[in-house]
Design a protein around this motif. Structure first.
Motif, mmCIF file in Angstrom:
data_model
loop_
_atom_site.group_PDB
_atom_site.id
_atom_site.type_symbol
_atom_site.label_atom_id
_atom_site.label_comp_id
_atom_site.label_asym_id
_atom_site.label_seq_id
_atom_site.Cartn_x
_atom_site.Cartn_y
_atom_site.Cartn_z
ATOM 1 N N ALA A 192 21.398 -102.948 51.103
ATOM 2 C CA ALA A 192 21.935 -104.280 50.778
ATOM 3 C C ALA A 192 23.385 -104.140 50.306
ATOM 4 N N GLY A 193 24.159 -105.202 50.495
ATOM 5 C CA GLY A 193 25.545 -105.206 50.024
ATOM 6 C C GLY A 193 26.416 -104.261 50.829
ATOM 7 N N ASP A 194 27.442 -103.715 50.161
ATOM 8 C CA ASP A 194 28.386 -102.846 50.871
ATOM 9 C C ASP A 194 27.711 -101.606 51.451
ATOM 10 N N SER B 251 27.524 -95.300 50.355
ATOM 11 C CA SER B 251 26.107 -95.164 50.008
ATOM 12 C C SER B 251 25.464 -93.798 50.254
ATOM 13 N N THR B 252 25.022 -93.173 49.186
ATOM 14 C CA THR B 252 24.233 -91.944 49.285
ATOM 15 C C THR B 252 22.897 -92.234 49.957
ATOM 16 N N VAL B 253 22.320 -93.388 49.621
ATOM 17 C CA VAL B 253 21.009 -93.750 50.192
ATOM 18 C C VAL B 253 21.123 -93.843 51.714
ATOM 19 N N ALA C 204 19.207 -98.189 43.778
ATOM 20 C CA ALA C 204 20.360 -97.292 43.611
ATOM 21 C C ALA C 204 21.596 -98.168 43.639
ATOM 22 N N GLY C 205 22.338 -98.206 42.526
ATOM 23 C CA GLY C 205 23.566 -98.986 42.486
ATOM 24 C C GLY C 205 23.442 -100.232 41.637
ATOM 25 N N GLY C 206 24.241 -100.254 40.584
ATOM 26 C CA GLY C 206 24.266 -101.419 39.684
ATOM 27 C C GLY C 206 25.591 -102.140 39.785
ATOM 28 N N PRO D 174 40.208 -105.138 40.711
ATOM 29 C CA PRO D 174 40.292 -106.509 41.240
ATOM 30 C C PRO D 174 39.747 -106.634 42.652
ATOM 31 N N ARG D 175 38.445 -106.703 42.776
ATOM 32 C CA ARG D 175 37.848 -106.921 44.102
ATOM 33 C C ARG D 175 37.374 -108.368 44.192
ATOM 34 N N ALA D 176 36.081 -108.608 44.454
ATOM 35 C CA ALA D 176 35.664 -109.978 44.773
ATOM 36 C C ALA D 176 35.896 -110.956 43.631
ATOM 37 N N ALA D 177 36.276 -112.154 44.022
ATOM 38 C CA ALA D 177 36.337 -113.266 43.078
ATOM 39 C C ALA D 177 35.734 -114.513 43.722
ATOM 40 N N THR D 178 36.058 -114.746 45.003
ATOM 41 C CA THR D 178 35.650 -115.986 45.663
ATOM 42 C C THR D 178 34.147 -116.007 45.932
ATOM 43 N N LEU E 195 31.067 -109.602 49.285
ATOM 44 C CA LEU E 195 30.087 -109.703 48.202
ATOM 45 C C LEU E 195 29.175 -110.909 48.412
ATOM 46 N N ASN E 196 29.734 -111.971 48.979
ATOM 47 C CA ASN E 196 28.877 -113.133 49.268
ATOM 48 C C ASN E 196 27.709 -112.718 50.139
ATOM 49 N N GLY E 197 28.012 -111.940 51.196
ATOM 50 C CA GLY E 197 26.938 -111.444 52.060
ATOM 51 C C GLY E 197 25.972 -110.567 51.276
ATOM 52 N N GLY F 149 18.902 -99.594 48.472
ATOM 53 C CA GLY F 149 20.186 -98.882 48.440
ATOM 54 C C GLY F 149 21.286 -99.919 48.322
ATOM 55 N N ALA F 150 21.770 -100.108 47.096
ATOM 56 C CA ALA F 150 22.878 -101.051 46.855
ATOM 57 C C ALA F 150 24.019 -100.257 46.236
ATOM 58 N N ASP F 151 24.212 -99.047 46.776
ATOM 59 C CA ASP F 151 25.141 -98.113 46.153
ATOM 60 C C ASP F 151 26.497 -98.079 46.859
ATOM 61 N N GLY F 152 26.917 -99.232 47.385
ATOM 62 C CA GLY F 152 28.294 -99.384 47.832
ATOM 63 C C GLY F 152 28.589 -98.766 49.192
ATOM 64 N N PHE G 214 19.478 -97.572 38.893
ATOM 65 C CA PHE G 214 20.354 -96.461 38.501
ATOM 66 C C PHE G 214 21.781 -96.771 38.907
ATOM 67 N N ASP G 215 22.722 -96.543 38.003
ATOM 68 C CA ASP G 215 24.134 -96.615 38.413
ATOM 69 C C ASP G 215 24.864 -95.410 37.868
ATOM 70 N N GLU G 216 25.723 -94.853 38.699
ATOM 71 C CA GLU G 216 26.406 -93.623 38.272
ATOM 72 C C GLU G 216 27.443 -93.892 37.184
HETATM 73 C C1 LIG Z 1 40.668 -106.383 47.418
HETATM 74 C C2 LIG Z 1 39.265 -106.851 47.635
HETATM 75 C C3 LIG Z 1 38.969 -108.190 47.468
HETATM 76 C C4 LIG Z 1 37.670 -108.647 47.709
HETATM 77 N N1 LIG Z 1 37.424 -109.969 47.544
HETATM 78 C C5 LIG Z 1 36.195 -110.443 47.838
HETATM 79 C C6 LIG Z 1 35.897 -111.819 47.642
HETATM 80 O O1 LIG Z 1 36.742 -112.609 47.204
HETATM 81 N N2 LIG Z 1 34.635 -112.248 47.941
HETATM 82 C C7 LIG Z 1 33.678 -111.395 48.412
HETATM 83 O O2 LIG Z 1 32.568 -111.850 48.703
HETATM 84 N N3 LIG Z 1 33.909 -110.071 48.543
HETATM 85 C C8 LIG Z 1 35.143 -109.569 48.271
HETATM 86 N N4 LIG Z 1 35.386 -108.236 48.347
HETATM 87 C C9 LIG Z 1 34.273 -107.311 48.684
HETATM 88 C C10 LIG Z 1 33.448 -106.957 47.421
HETATM 89 O O3 LIG Z 1 34.265 -106.381 46.447
HETATM 90 C C11 LIG Z 1 32.303 -106.014 47.794
HETATM 91 O O4 LIG Z 1 31.610 -106.560 48.892
HETATM 92 C C12 LIG Z 1 31.344 -105.830 46.596
HETATM 93 O O5 LIG Z 1 31.883 -104.990 45.619
HETATM 94 C C13 LIG Z 1 30.003 -105.233 47.064
HETATM 95 O O6 LIG Z 1 29.125 -105.122 45.963
HETATM 96 P P1 LIG Z 1 28.000 -103.996 45.939
HETATM 97 O O7 LIG Z 1 27.229 -104.209 44.685
HETATM 98 O O8 LIG Z 1 27.283 -103.970 47.246
HETATM 99 O O9 LIG Z 1 28.802 -102.639 45.911
HETATM 100 P P2 LIG Z 1 29.765 -102.062 44.776
HETATM 101 O O10 LIG Z 1 30.460 -103.161 44.060
HETATM 102 O O11 LIG Z 1 30.585 -101.015 45.438
HETATM 103 O O12 LIG Z 1 28.750 -101.391 43.755
HETATM 104 C C14 LIG Z 1 28.065 -100.212 44.088
HETATM 105 C C15 LIG Z 1 27.544 -99.606 42.799
HETATM 106 O O13 LIG Z 1 26.782 -98.448 43.127
HETATM 107 C C16 LIG Z 1 27.095 -97.408 42.220
HETATM 108 N N5 LIG Z 1 26.796 -96.153 42.925
HETATM 109 C C17 LIG Z 1 27.413 -95.627 44.004
HETATM 110 N N6 LIG Z 1 26.802 -94.505 44.395
HETATM 111 C C18 LIG Z 1 25.749 -94.328 43.557
HETATM 112 C C19 LIG Z 1 24.714 -93.361 43.461
HETATM 113 N N7 LIG Z 1 24.618 -92.354 44.340
HETATM 114 N N8 LIG Z 1 23.802 -93.481 42.471
HETATM 115 C C20 LIG Z 1 23.871 -94.512 41.575
HETATM 116 N N9 LIG Z 1 24.838 -95.456 41.617
HETATM 117 C C21 LIG Z 1 25.757 -95.374 42.597
HETATM 118 C C22 LIG Z 1 28.561 -97.616 41.853
HETATM 119 O O14 LIG Z 1 28.853 -97.078 40.593
HETATM 120 C C23 LIG Z 1 28.661 -99.139 41.862
HETATM 121 O O15 LIG Z 1 28.429 -99.690 40.581
HETATM 122 C C24 LIG Z 1 36.667 -107.732 48.106
HETATM 123 C C25 LIG Z 1 36.967 -106.374 48.244
HETATM 124 C C26 LIG Z 1 38.248 -105.936 48.014
HETATM 125 C C27 LIG Z 1 38.554 -104.470 48.164
#
Ligand SMILES: Cc1cc2nc3c(=O)[nH]c(=O)nc-3n(C[C@H](O)[C@H](O)[C@H](O)COP(=O)(O)OP(=O)(O)OC[C@H]3O[C@@H](n4cnc5c(N)ncnc54)[C@H](O)[C@@H]3O)c2cc1C
Length: 411
Positions: free
Chosen positions: A292-294, A170-172, A11-13, A44-48, A307-309, A164-167, A34-36
């Motif tokens: 996993a992830g956020d 997370s719904t998961v 869950a989450g792309g 402009p979130r992760a870059a480093t 994001l590194n984590g 569950g990588a849905d941010g 699956f991604d919504e």
């Molecule tokens: C200003 C800012 C700067 C940052 N800079 C850094 C940095 O420099 N380095 C770093 O390591 N991290 C940084 N981060 C953190 C980083 O952006 C997040 O940790 C990263 O986006 C996490 O990735 P993810 O794939 O876990 O989650 P997300 O990027 O949030 O992706 C989750 C995905 O799940 C999908 N989704 C959600 N719910 C559902 C559902 N129910 N069903 C299907 N799909 C779903 C969404 O559409 C999305 O595509 C920063 C964050 C911010 C706000």
């Protein structure tokens, strides 16, 4: 419910879900993601991307392309904003005996996600279903099922495991009733992006941190659509002010001018406001569901660790799921995943990201002086600079968890 279909469901792309899909797919496992949304989000979130993560992305053949579409940045700086003084400069070159990647790569997360998506197209065993939202999760002893809403209506998909990588929302995680303890910072973080060249006009490097008792700032360069690139500046905001007040043309111009006075008005190409949390899920494993992830941990962005984590979660989990599903290893390995990655989230990422923020915003003059003097001393001593960078680059965290074994898993 029977495990008719040996898929691994994701869950989450976002970048984390996609990276997990790539690693699992390369091992020959069947994956359905699956991604919504219809495409990776471009805000402009992760870059480093730190050395410890580059090691994992490098194994998947991504680093060269990330360097091509991003920027290689070996150096970062700490500045004292009120006095305009450069306090300390750290060069990742001191890590050249520790890693093949003694630098960070500044690569916008949507570009990394896009690079991974392109590679997934070559894997027939990985199915990416965009515009599909996971809404329910259920599991039995031998399978997990998700209910998914897509353009053609509602469907049910079964798999052996669900990631569950849905941010952060997370719904998961919600569906599994997993607590997400921690706190939310009262101040939101504002990101203002400008083409103004801070390197040429001010001598800032592509990762510059500014300590200020009034208002700290991070200033980063990203390559954007190519030279000369863009600079993202990040600040805390006053919790009493509304989004409209913070985001007005006057307010964003005044913020940039206050921090970096300039004769001409700034061109501001993006403005984004983020609520920021420090939270870690109570557990990263719930039976056949893995977070996993956020979805599993969130933190403030100072130090660029979230994001590194997440990428590191994906690599750790993909290796263990491969061992369980392909090599017949015990599924207790997934408890080790929980142990290892929760340790990184709590002992390294939470601790360091909060310490990074405290250091930049310290108000007490004594404390400020102590912090800045200490940074100078560390930067001037190669052995201490190396230790500092091993932690900042998450190499120390990766080493710590690599030493953990199944013996440490309870039960
Ligand atoms: C200003 C800012 C700067 C940052 N800079 C850094 C940095 O420099 N380095 C770093 O390591 N991290 C940084 N981060 C953190 C980083 O952006 C997040 O940790 C990263 O986006 C996490 O990735 P993810 O794939 O876990 O989650 P997300 O990027 O949030 O992706 C989750 C995905 O799940 C999908 N989704 C959600 N719910 C559902 C559902 N129910 N069903 C299907 N799909 C779903 C969404 O559409 C999305 O595509 C920063 C964050 C911010 C706000």
């Amino acid at each position: 419910m029977a495990a008719k279909d040996p898929h691994i469901l994701i869950a989450g792309g976002g970048p984390v879900g996609l990276f997990a899909a790539l690693l699992l797919g390369r091992r020959g496992l069947r994956v359905r993601l699956f991604d919504e949304n219809a495409s990776p989000q471009a805000d402009p979130r992760a870059a480093t991307t730190h050395p410890a993560t580059l090691e994992l992305l490098g194994e998947a053949g991504l680093v060269e392309d990330m360097a091509r579409v991003g920027l290689v940045a070996p150096i970062f700086q700490f500045w004292d904003r009120p006095s305009g003084t450069l306090i300390a400069e750290f060069d990742h070159a001191v890590l050249k005996g520790d890693t093949d990647y003694p630098y960070v790569i500044q690569c916008e997360q949507f570009k990394t996600a896009q690079l991974i998506l392109e590679r997934l197209k070559a894997l027939p065993n990985v199915e990416v279903m965009q515009s599909h939202r996971v809404v329910e999760v259920e599991q039995s002893g031998d399978a997990v099922e998700v209910v998914v809403d897509g353009p053609d209506g509602r469907g049910v998909h079964a798999g052996a495991y669900l990631i569950g990588a849905d941010g952060g929302r997370s719904t998961v995680r919600h569906q599994c009733g997993i607590d997400f303890a921690g706190f939310t910072w009262p101040e939101r973080f504002i990101v203002l992006t400008t083409p103004f060249d801070f390197a040429a006009s001010r001598g800032y490097c592509p990762r510059s941190y500014f300590a200020d008792p009034e208002e700290w700032c991070n200033c980063f360069k990203v390559s954007a659509d190519g030279p000369p690139g863009l600079w993202r500046t990040v600040y805390p905001t006053d919790p009493a002010l509304s989004e409209a007040q913070l985001m007005s043309d006057e307010a964003v111009q005044a913020r940039l001018q206050k921090f970096f006075p300039s004769a001409a008005p700034y061109a501001i190409v993006h403005r984004n406001l983020y609520v920021t949390h420090q939270r870690v899920a109570a557990r990263f494993r719930h039976g056949r569901v893995l977070l996993a992830g956020d979805a599993a941990h969130v933190n403030n962005p100072i130090g660029g660790m979230g994001l590194n984590g997440g990428f590191q979660d994906a690599a750790n989990l993909a290796e263990k799921l491969g061992a369980v599903l392909l090599d017949g290893a015990s599924d207790r390995l997934l408890d080790l995943y929980n142990l290892q990655r929760r340790a990184v989230a709590t002992e390294f990422v939470q601790e360091q990201s909060i310490a990074n923020k405290n250091r930049l915003e310290a108000r007490d003059p004594e404390m400020r002086r102590h912090n800045l003097d200490e940074l100078r001393r560390i930067a001037d001593d190669p052995a201490r600079a190396r230790q500092f960078l091993l932690r900042a680059s998450l190499l120390a965290a990766q080493r710590r968890v690599a030493a953990m074994t199944l013996d440490e898993v309870r039960g």
